[in-house]
Each structure stands twice: as C-alpha cells, then as structure tokens.
Design an enzyme around this catalytic site. Sequence first.
Site, PDB file in Angstrom:
ATOM      1  CD  GLN A   1       2.327   3.955   3.425  1.00  0.00           C
ATOM      2  OE1 GLN A   1       2.248   4.578   2.475  1.00  0.00           O
ATOM      3  NE2 GLN A   1       3.764   3.322   3.435  1.00  0.00           N
TER       4      GLN A   1
ATOM      5  CG  ASN B   1      -1.615  -1.258   1.161  1.00  0.00           C
ATOM      6  OD1 ASN B   1      -2.073  -1.613   0.409  1.00  0.00           O
ATOM      7  ND2 ASN B   1      -1.839  -1.932   2.911  1.00  0.00           N
TER       8      ASN B   1
ATOM      9  CG  HIS C   1       4.526  -2.168   5.085  1.00  0.00           C
ATOM     10  ND1 HIS C   1       4.656  -0.891   5.161  1.00  0.00           N
ATOM     11  CD2 HIS C   1       3.206  -2.694   5.506  1.00  0.00           C
ATOM     12  CE1 HIS C   1       3.717  -0.584   5.504  1.00  0.00           C
ATOM     13  NE2 HIS C   1       2.595  -2.162   5.501  1.00  0.00           N
ATOM     14  CG  PHE C   2       6.748  -5.785  -0.280  1.00  0.00           C
ATOM     15  CD1 PHE C   2       5.949  -5.710  -1.748  1.00  0.00           C
ATOM     16  CD2 PHE C   2       7.386  -5.104  -0.279  1.00  0.00           C
ATOM     17  CE1 PHE C   2       5.918  -4.682  -3.652  1.00  0.00           C
ATOM     18  CE2 PHE C   2       7.635  -4.276  -2.029  1.00  0.00           C
ATOM     19  CZ  PHE C   2       6.971  -3.862  -2.705  1.00  0.00           C
TER      20      PHE C   2
END
Length: 142
Positions: free
Chosen positions: A93, A86, A99-100
């Site tokens: 987010q 995001n 970040h994944f």
Amino acid sequence: MSKTIFEQIADGEIPANILYEDETCIAFMDAFPLSKGHTLVIPRKPIENIYDLDEETGAHIMKVVTKMANALKSTFNPDGLNVIQNNGSYASQSVFHLHFHLIPRYKAEYDGFGYEWQSDENLHSDEEKKEIARSIREQLNA
C-alpha cells in the site's frame, strides 16, 4: 494532517479521469496504469485501510467495484481481471486511503503486472490448518 492524493481527487481539488461517482465513492483511471482500463475505486471519506472500513460503506464499494468490472469487461473484453486491495506498506500500500485496483489483463500484450500465485501446499499441516481456522472463528464470534 495533509490530505492524500485520493482525498484530493475525491474533493475535486486535483483532476482525474473520473468514470463514476456518487455520495459514497468514486472510480477513476489510475494515473500510472498497468494495463488498458486500470481503474481505482475509493471511498470519498478518508479510510486508511480495510481494517477501518465500516460494513455499509464496504457493501456499497463492492457494488461499485462489480459495476466497474462489468463496464471494463464490456468495453475492452479483457482475458481476465485482477481486483487488488493492499493494506499496509508491507503489502504494497503506497497511498494510505483505501482503494481497490481493477486491472484488466490481456493475453496479447504485456501489461506490466507480474502477479503470480505461488502457493505452498506443505506450508501448514492439516492440524495446523484446523487450529488456524479455529482461531479465526473465535475472533469472528468475539
């Protein structure tokens, strides 16, 4: 400026269930998982979102995302896997460090994640789609 929680994890200042780490990135269990095996992959250096991600770091992170996805598949044999990233608060987010999320999905159990794709085939005419594609290609070549 204060560090994000992910910077603190990457720097070893707060504990996390670390699964993988190298000089570029780190993978760890999500503290508030949506399913069994919910994992995060982040760069060590503070990068707010994908718009600030350099190609070299991005390529390395995707290698680790793939490695972690295969480890989750081998470990838990999920029925599916979402990889979500995001950007910005409007896109959900909440930690402003790239970040994944790797979220294994299981048919047999509720996983707390209601992700569902709902497209609208009438959103854009064929001509509008061509114009949108042309505009994006212009930016790629700029």
